[in-house]
Write a protein that holds these residues in place. Structure first.
Motif, PDB file in Angstrom:
ATOM      1  N   ARG A  53       0.834  -1.202   0.000  1.00 16.58           N
ATOM      2  CA  ARG A  53       0.000   0.000   0.000  1.00 16.58           C
ATOM      3  C   ARG A  53       0.870   1.254   0.000  1.00 16.58           C
ATOM      4  N   ASP A  54       1.949   1.212   0.803  1.00 14.41           N
ATOM      5  CA  ASP A  54       2.841   2.370   0.851  1.00 14.41           C
ATOM      6  C   ASP A  54       3.472   2.628  -0.506  1.00 14.41           C
ATOM      7  N   ASP A  55       3.845   1.545  -1.200  1.00 18.78           N
ATOM      8  CA  ASP A  55       4.442   1.700  -2.515  1.00 18.78           C
ATOM      9  C   ASP A  55       3.426   2.241  -3.519  1.00 18.78           C
ATOM     10  N   ALA A  56       2.169   1.802  -3.356  1.00 20.32           N
ATOM     11  CA  ALA A  56       1.131   2.217  -4.305  1.00 20.32           C
ATOM     12  C   ALA A  56       0.747   3.682  -4.116  1.00 20.32           C
ATOM     13  N   TYR A  57       0.665   4.084  -2.822  1.00 17.74           N
ATOM     14  CA  TYR A  57       0.270   5.465  -2.539  1.00 17.74           C
ATOM     15  C   TYR A  57       1.512   6.256  -2.144  1.00 17.74           C
ATOM     16  N   THR A  58       2.264   6.638  -3.079  1.00 16.86           N
ATOM     17  CA  THR A  58       3.493   7.371  -2.801  1.00 16.86           C
ATOM     18  C   THR A  58       3.164   8.780  -2.359  1.00 16.86           C
ATOM     19  N   GLU A  59       4.176   9.417  -1.777  1.00 16.79           N
ATOM     20  CA  GLU A  59       3.976  10.785  -1.289  1.00 16.79           C
ATOM     21  C   GLU A  59       3.555  11.717  -2.420  1.00 16.79           C
ATOM     22  N   ASP A  64      -1.163  17.735   0.029  1.00 12.59           N
ATOM     23  CA  ASP A  64      -0.888  18.518   1.245  1.00 12.59           C
ATOM     24  C   ASP A  64       0.169  17.884   2.144  1.00 12.59           C
ATOM     25  N   GLY A  65       1.028  17.040   1.581  1.00 11.31           N
ATOM     26  CA  GLY A  65       2.071  16.420   2.392  1.00 11.31           C
ATOM     27  C   GLY A  65       1.546  15.439   3.416  1.00 11.31           C
ATOM     28  N   ALA A  66       0.374  14.871   3.173  1.00 12.63           N
ATOM     29  CA  ALA A  66      -0.234  13.933   4.119  1.00 12.63           C
ATOM     30  C   ALA A  66       0.549  12.621   4.164  1.00 12.63           C
ATOM     31  N   ASP A  67       0.300  11.847   5.215  1.00  6.56           N
ATOM     32  CA  ASP A  67       1.003  10.574   5.396  1.00  6.56           C
ATOM     33  C   ASP A  67       0.223   9.382   4.854  1.00  6.56           C
ATOM     34  N   ARG A  68      -1.099   9.518   4.759  1.00  5.98           N
ATOM     35  CA  ARG A  68      -1.899   8.400   4.273  1.00  5.98           C
ATOM     36  C   ARG A  68      -3.294   8.908   3.932  1.00  5.98           C
ATOM     37  N   TRP A  69      -4.026   8.092   3.205  1.00  3.34           N
ATOM     38  CA  TRP A  69      -5.441   8.377   2.996  1.00  3.34           C
ATOM     39  C   TRP A  69      -6.213   8.006   4.255  1.00  3.34           C
ATOM     40  N   ALA A  92     -10.633  12.125   2.336  1.00  4.24           N
ATOM     41  CA  ALA A  92      -9.830  12.837   3.326  1.00  4.24           C
ATOM     42  C   ALA A  92      -8.461  12.178   3.472  1.00  4.24           C
ATOM     43  N   VAL A  93      -7.522  12.948   3.999  1.00  2.01           N
ATOM     44  CA  VAL A  93      -6.174  12.439   4.232  1.00  2.01           C
ATOM     45  C   VAL A  93      -5.804  12.649   5.696  1.00  2.01           C
ATOM     46  N   ASP A  94      -4.861  11.813   6.176  1.00  2.00           N
ATOM     47  CA  ASP A  94      -4.372  11.896   7.553  1.00  2.00           C
ATOM     48  C   ASP A  94      -2.931  12.382   7.548  1.00  2.00           C
ATOM     49  N   THR A  95      -2.644  13.348   8.393  1.00  2.00           N
ATOM     50  CA  THR A  95      -1.282  13.876   8.523  1.00  2.00           C
ATOM     51  C   THR A  95      -0.823  13.736   9.961  1.00  2.00           C
ATOM     52  N   ASP A  96       0.268  13.023  10.174  1.00  5.40           N
ATOM     53  CA  ASP A  96       0.825  12.822  11.517  1.00  5.40           C
ATOM     54  C   ASP A  96       1.617  14.063  11.905  1.00  5.40           C
ATOM     55  N   GLY A 114      -8.573  15.544   7.273  1.00  4.28           N
ATOM     56  CA  GLY A 114      -9.441  16.485   6.580  1.00  4.28           C
ATOM     57  C   GLY A 114      -9.332  16.342   5.081  1.00  4.28           C
ATOM     58  N   LEU A 115     -10.277  16.939   4.391  1.00  2.06           N
ATOM     59  CA  LEU A 115     -10.218  16.973   2.937  1.00  2.06           C
ATOM     60  C   LEU A 115      -9.081  17.893   2.508  1.00  2.06           C
ATOM     61  N   PRO A 116      -8.408  17.587   1.409  1.00  2.00           N
ATOM     62  CA  PRO A 116      -7.328  18.449   0.937  1.00  2.00           C
ATOM     63  C   PRO A 116      -7.798  19.893   0.794  1.00  2.00           C
ATOM     64  N   GLY A 117      -6.967  20.810   1.275  1.00  2.00           N
ATOM     65  CA  GLY A 117      -7.295  22.218   1.169  1.00  2.00           C
ATOM     66  C   GLY A 117      -8.156  22.756   2.292  1.00  2.00           C
ATOM     67  N   THR A 118      -8.508  21.912   3.285  1.00  2.00           N
ATOM     68  CA  THR A 118      -9.311  22.346   4.436  1.00  2.00           C
ATOM     69  C   THR A 118      -8.475  22.233   5.699  1.00  2.00           C
ATOM     70  N   PRO A 119      -8.865  22.961   6.774  1.00  2.54           N
ATOM     71  CA  PRO A 119      -8.093  22.889   8.023  1.00  2.54           C
ATOM     72  C   PRO A 119      -8.113  21.493   8.649  1.00  2.54           C
ATOM     73  N   GLY A 120      -9.190  20.745   8.417  1.00  2.00           N
ATOM     74  CA  GLY A 120      -9.288  19.412   8.976  1.00  2.00           C
ATOM     75  C   GLY A 120      -9.597  19.423  10.470  1.00  2.00           C
ATOM     76  N   THR A 121      -9.559  18.245  11.068  1.00  2.68           N
ATOM     77  CA  THR A 121      -9.868  18.058  12.481  1.00  2.68           C
ATOM     78  C   THR A 121      -8.697  17.375  13.167  1.00  2.68           C
ATOM     79  N   LEU A 122      -8.333  17.862  14.340  1.00  2.25           N
ATOM     80  CA  LEU A 122      -7.262  17.240  15.109  1.00  2.25           C
ATOM     81  C   LEU A 122      -7.808  16.030  15.871  1.00  2.25           C
ATOM     82  N   LEU A 123      -7.053  14.954  15.845  1.00  2.00           N
ATOM     83  CA  LEU A 123      -7.423  13.718  16.541  1.00  2.00           C
ATOM     84  C   LEU A 123      -6.214  13.204  17.317  1.00  2.00           C
TER      85      LEU A 123
END
Length: 321
Positions: A53-59, A64-69, A92-96, A114-123
């Motif tokens: 999966r990591d190979d398939a979904y490259t950076e 937005d520099g996210a780490d994963r979908w 949406a994407v997840d950013t660590d 959050g969706l690309p281009g939005t502030p998103g939600t902190l978790l």
């Protein structure tokens, strides 16, 4: 006789070696072990698929520099009604954003979804580790009444094999997610459990928009009025758990957060069913002792805490007195 009985017998060993080799090649390499258990990915296979999966979904493909979908689609979801800040869109994407807390059994990261281009939600992303589990020296006591059905799984857990340690991690994650879901539905002061996927929990982030986390109770220095209010909030939480036949099991000033004046209970993987567990009363008593000890050390008098009366009320509320 069933097919696998033949396979375990001496008759199978008399087959020509080329047949055995051909069958082994169909399974994979000659020396490849059988899966530890059918119907569930082994740890090695899980790692292999994760790498694919990591190979398939490259950076380059992640915005937005996210780490994963978002992992929402593959996860177990929190209870309804769902807060409106929960991001459920699969695009949406997840950013660590870094580590909030490290522990013996799990690490907690700050995650933005959050969706690309939005502030998103902190978790808060709580990720149980399956490699060490130094905390789980208490497994036996906490897991009374939670025995797993499959003897193969129990043997793996008892012998702390790689598969067994992974099972322990997932069992604790499942237990905490279930406890949080149940308690949040009852209105208990716990973070909303957004989702669970494997050994990762995504939880409501208790903190500020800039990513600063709410302090632990052990870090705050409340004035006398605030101290008394926090004590009554803590006892109310204990009483609510007891009304469900539960004890936190490891309550202290280090797993209580003070979020905007409200005391919040966290770290619930070891929540104890005090009715089914033979040591239920002692778990309740220990929670009371640990909590009262911190408040006494900050100057709250025993005439306010009245721990003996509180414990008696909790035992009665839980229906074990």
């Amino acid at each position: 006789m069933r097919q696998h009985d033949f396979e375990d017998s001496d008759l199978f060993d008399e087959q020509p070696s080329r047949h055995r080799e051909a069958r082994s090649r169909r399974r994979g390499r000659l020396d490849e072990p059988e899966p530890t258990r059918s119907g569930r990915l082994t740890e090695g296979e899980r790692v292999r698929l994760a790498k694919l999966r990591d190979d398939a979904y490259t950076e380059r493909l992640l915005p937005d520099g996210a780490d994963r979908w978002s992992t929402w689609d593959d996860a177990e979801h929190g209870p309804l009604p769902r807060p409106d800040w929960v991001v459920t869109e699969l695009a949406a994407v997840d950013t660590d954003l870094g580590v909030l807390k490290t522990g013996k059994e799990a690490d907690v990261h700050l995650l933005r979804r959050g969706l690309p281009g939005t502030p998103g939600t902190l978790l808060a992303a709580k990720r149980y580790r399956s490699d060490e589990h130094k905390l789980f020296h208490r497994d036996a006591g906490y897991l009374e009444g939670r025995r797993m059905r499959r003897s193969r799984e129990m043997r793996a857990i008892e012998h702390r094999t790689t598969f067994g340690r992974n099972l322990i991690a997932e069992q604790w994650a499942v237990a905490e997610f279930a406890a949080l879901s149940r308690l949040w539905t009852l209105g208990a002061p716990v973070p909303y459990p957004v989702q669970r996927e494997g050994t990762e929990l995504l939880l409501e982030f208790l903190g500020e928009d800039d990513g600063s986390a709410a302090p632990r109770l052990a870090q705050v220095r409340p004035d006398p009025g605030e101290l008394k209010d926090l004590w009554f909030q803590a006892t109310a939480a204990l009483e609510l758990l007891a009304s469900e036949g539960l004890a936190h099991g490891d309550l202290s000033a280090y797993n209580l957060l003070v979020h905007r004046g409200r005391l919040m209970v966290i770290d619930l993987p070891q929540v104890v069913d005090v009715v089914a567990n033979p040591g239920g009363v002692e778990f309740l008593a220990r929670d009371v002792r640990n909590l009262a000890g911190w408040f006494h050390g900050r100057g709250l008098g025993e005439h306010v805490t009245n721990t003996g009366e509180l414990l008696a009320e909790l035992v009665s509320t839980a229906g074990i007195g």
